[in-house]
Design a protein around this motif. Structure first.
Motif, PDB file in Angstrom:
ATOM      1  N   ALA A  95       0.854  -1.187   0.000  1.00 13.43           N
ATOM      2  CA  ALA A  95       0.000   0.000   0.000  1.00 13.43           C
ATOM      3  C   ALA A  95       0.888   1.234   0.000  1.00 13.43           C
ATOM      4  N   PHE A  96       0.612   2.141  -0.907  1.00 12.87           N
ATOM      5  CA  PHE A  96       1.436   3.324  -1.109  1.00 12.87           C
ATOM      6  C   PHE A  96       0.728   4.572  -0.593  1.00 12.87           C
ATOM      7  N   THR A  97      -0.504   4.789  -1.042  1.00 16.04           N
ATOM      8  CA  THR A  97      -1.293   5.931  -0.573  1.00 16.04           C
ATOM      9  C   THR A  97      -2.750   5.528  -0.458  1.00 16.04           C
ATOM     10  N   HIS A  98      -3.482   6.316   0.304  1.00 16.00           N
ATOM     11  CA  HIS A  98      -4.931   6.188   0.311  1.00 16.00           C
ATOM     12  C   HIS A  98      -5.526   7.580   0.467  1.00 16.00           C
ATOM     13  N   THR A  99      -6.627   7.817  -0.234  1.00 15.57           N
ATOM     14  CA  THR A  99      -7.292   9.113  -0.206  1.00 15.57           C
ATOM     15  C   THR A  99      -8.792   8.901  -0.137  1.00 15.57           C
ATOM     16  N   THR A 100      -9.482   9.905   0.355  1.00 14.18           N
ATOM     17  CA  THR A 100     -10.933   9.854   0.314  1.00 14.18           C
ATOM     18  C   THR A 100     -11.392  10.362  -1.046  1.00 14.18           C
ATOM     19  N   VAL A 101     -12.407   9.732  -1.557  1.00  8.69           N
ATOM     20  CA  VAL A 101     -13.043  10.126  -2.808  1.00  8.69           C
ATOM     21  C   VAL A 101     -14.537  10.165  -2.539  1.00  8.69           C
ATOM     22  N   PRO A 102     -15.330  10.819  -3.387  1.00 13.08           N
ATOM     23  CA  PRO A 102     -16.778  10.825  -3.159  1.00 13.08           C
ATOM     24  C   PRO A 102     -17.316   9.399  -3.008  1.00 13.08           C
ATOM     25  N   GLY A 103     -17.924   9.116  -1.872  1.00 13.82           N
ATOM     26  CA  GLY A 103     -18.511   7.807  -1.621  1.00 13.82           C
ATOM     27  C   GLY A 103     -17.572   6.777  -1.022  1.00 13.82           C
ATOM     28  N   GLY A 104     -16.322   7.140  -0.723  1.00 15.67           N
ATOM     29  CA  GLY A 104     -15.438   6.142  -0.135  1.00 15.67           C
ATOM     30  C   GLY A 104     -13.968   6.503  -0.178  1.00 15.67           C
ATOM     31  N   TYR A 105     -13.147   5.511  -0.600  1.00 16.88           N
ATOM     32  CA  TYR A 105     -11.697   5.634  -0.554  1.00 16.88           C
ATOM     33  C   TYR A 105     -11.065   5.114  -1.833  1.00 16.88           C
ATOM     34  N   ARG A 106      -9.878   5.621  -2.131  1.00 18.34           N
ATOM     35  CA  ARG A 106      -9.033   5.096  -3.199  1.00 18.34           C
ATOM     36  C   ARG A 106      -7.725   4.658  -2.548  1.00 18.34           C
ATOM     37  N   VAL A 107      -7.332   3.419  -2.791  1.00 14.31           N
ATOM     38  CA  VAL A 107      -6.057   2.888  -2.310  1.00 14.31           C
ATOM     39  C   VAL A 107      -5.174   2.642  -3.523  1.00 14.31           C
ATOM     40  N   THR A 108      -3.936   3.128  -3.433  1.00 16.99           N
ATOM     41  CA  THR A 108      -2.968   2.906  -4.498  1.00 16.99           C
ATOM     42  C   THR A 108      -1.832   2.052  -3.949  1.00 16.99           C
ATOM     43  N   LEU A 109      -1.539   0.979  -4.672  1.00 16.66           N
ATOM     44  CA  LEU A 109      -0.430   0.095  -4.341  1.00 16.66           C
ATOM     45  C   LEU A 109       0.740   0.423  -5.256  1.00 16.66           C
ATOM     46  N   THR A 110       1.941   0.310  -4.734  1.00 20.42           N
ATOM     47  CA  THR A 110       3.130   0.383  -5.563  1.00 20.42           C
ATOM     48  C   THR A 110       3.671  -1.028  -5.697  1.00 20.42           C
ATOM     49  N   CYS A 111       3.924  -1.427  -6.937  1.00 20.59           N
ATOM     50  CA  CYS A 111       4.361  -2.794  -7.217  1.00 20.59           C
ATOM     51  C   CYS A 111       5.693  -2.774  -7.958  1.00 20.59           C
ATOM     52  N   THR A 114       4.553  -4.093 -11.781  1.00 18.86           N
ATOM     53  CA  THR A 114       3.366  -3.488 -12.362  1.00 18.86           C
ATOM     54  C   THR A 114       3.362  -1.972 -12.240  1.00 18.86           C
ATOM     55  N   GLY A 115       4.045  -1.430 -11.262  1.00 17.96           N
ATOM     56  CA  GLY A 115       4.007   0.017 -11.010  1.00 17.96           C
ATOM     57  C   GLY A 115       2.891   0.340 -10.039  1.00 17.96           C
ATOM     58  N   LEU A 116       2.158   1.404 -10.307  1.00 15.64           N
ATOM     59  CA  LEU A 116       1.067   1.813  -9.421  1.00 15.64           C
ATOM     60  C   LEU A 116      -0.258   1.236  -9.908  1.00 15.64           C
ATOM     61  N   VAL A 117      -1.011   0.644  -8.987  1.00 13.53           N
ATOM     62  CA  VAL A 117      -2.362   0.164  -9.274  1.00 13.53           C
ATOM     63  C   VAL A 117      -3.278   0.692  -8.182  1.00 13.53           C
ATOM     64  N   SER A 118      -4.508   1.034  -8.557  1.00  9.63           N
ATOM     65  CA  SER A 118      -5.447   1.615  -7.602  1.00  9.63           C
ATOM     66  C   SER A 118      -6.758   0.868  -7.596  1.00  9.63           C
ATOM     67  N   GLY A 119      -7.464   1.000  -6.485  1.00  4.95           N
ATOM     68  CA  GLY A 119      -8.794   0.459  -6.344  1.00  4.95           C
ATOM     69  C   GLY A 119      -9.637   1.417  -5.537  1.00  4.95           C
ATOM     70  N   ALA A 127     -11.590  -0.809  -0.814  1.00  4.00           N
ATOM     71  CA  ALA A 127     -10.656  -0.179  -1.748  1.00  4.00           C
ATOM     72  C   ALA A 127      -9.349  -0.967  -1.813  1.00  4.00           C
ATOM     73  N   SER A 128      -8.872  -1.465  -0.670  1.00  2.00           N
ATOM     74  CA  SER A 128      -7.647  -2.268  -0.648  1.00  2.00           C
ATOM     75  C   SER A 128      -7.830  -3.548  -1.429  1.00  2.00           C
ATOM     76  N   ARG A 129      -8.962  -4.201  -1.256  1.00  4.84           N
ATOM     77  CA  ARG A 129      -9.238  -5.442  -1.986  1.00  4.84           C
ATOM     78  C   ARG A 129      -9.316  -5.183  -3.489  1.00  4.84           C
ATOM     79  N   ALA A 130      -9.949  -4.063  -3.864  1.00  2.47           N
ATOM     80  CA  ALA A 130     -10.068  -3.727  -5.289  1.00  2.47           C
ATOM     81  C   ALA A 130      -8.696  -3.454  -5.889  1.00  2.47           C
ATOM     82  N   ALA A 131      -7.845  -2.767  -5.160  1.00  2.00           N
ATOM     83  CA  ALA A 131      -6.485  -2.503  -5.652  1.00  2.00           C
ATOM     84  C   ALA A 131      -5.715  -3.804  -5.811  1.00  2.00           C
ATOM     85  N   ARG A 132      -5.822  -4.681  -4.818  1.00  7.89           N
ATOM     86  CA  ARG A 132      -5.118  -5.975  -4.875  1.00  7.89           C
ATOM     87  C   ARG A 132      -5.608  -6.812  -6.050  1.00  7.89           C
TER      88      ARG A 132
END
Length: 135
Positions: A95-111, A114-119, A127-132
Motif C-alpha cells: 500500500a502506497f497511498t490512500h485518499t478519500t473520494v466521493p462515496g469512499g476511498y481510493r487505495v494505491t499500491l506500488t508494485c 506493475t508500477g502503481l495500481v489503484s482500487g 478499496a484495498s481489496r479492489a487494488a489488490r
C-alpha cells in the motif's frame, strides 16, 4: 490500578493482530530461495478511515509490505494477502497511498513490476481489496 486485558481497545487489538500475524509468519515451501524469503509482523498504526499493518519481509523485492483496512484485522489480512502473492511468485506490492473520494476511498499500491495500481471502494478494506485485485 487494574490493566485491561480484553484486547479490544486500540492497543489490545493491535497486539492481538500483530500476534496473530507473527504466529503465522509467511514462508515459501522448500525451494532454493526459501531460506531467505518470509515475513513477520513489524508494526501497525491508525490512518484516516482505518488502520495500516506492516510486515517486515525478506527475499521478495520489498523490505516492508503495508496493508490497509477499515479494521486492524482487515489491514493485517491485506498485508498478508499482498505478501502471499509475492511469496508465491507474483508481483511484490505494498500500500502506497490512500485518499478519500466521493462515496469512499481510493487505495494505491506500488508494485515492483506493475508500477502503481489503484482500487476504489466504500470502505478502506473494499478499496484495498479492489487494488489488490488489479495486480
Amino acid at each position: 490500578m487494574r490493566a485491561s486485558g480484553s484486547g479490544t481497545g486500540p492497543t489490545g487489538g493491535a497486539l492481538a493482530v500483530l500476534g496473530l500475524v507473527a504466529a503465522t509468519t509467511l514462508a515459501l515451501p522448500a525451494t532454493a530461495n526459501a531460506a531467505s524469503a518470509g515475513c513477520s509482523a513489524f508494526m501497525s498504526s491508525a490512518v484516516s478511515g482505518g488502520y495500516q499493518a506492516t510486515l517486515n519481509c525478506h527475499g521478495i523485492g520489498l523490505s516492508f509490505i503495508n496493508g490497509l483496512g477499515t479494521t486492524l484485522t482487515d489491514a493485517g489480512t491485506e498485508a498478508r494477502a499482498l505478501a502471499q502473492i509475492a511469496l508465491t511468485g507474483g508481483d511484490t506490492c505494498s500500500a502506497f497511498t490512500h485518499t478519500t473520494v466521493p462515496g469512499g476511498y481510493r487505495v494505491t499500491l506500488t508494485c515492483v513490476h506493475t508500477g502503481l495500481v489503484s482500487g476504489v471502494g466504500t470502505t478502506l478494506t473494499d478499496a484495498s481489496r479492489a487494488a489488490r485485485a488489479s495486480i
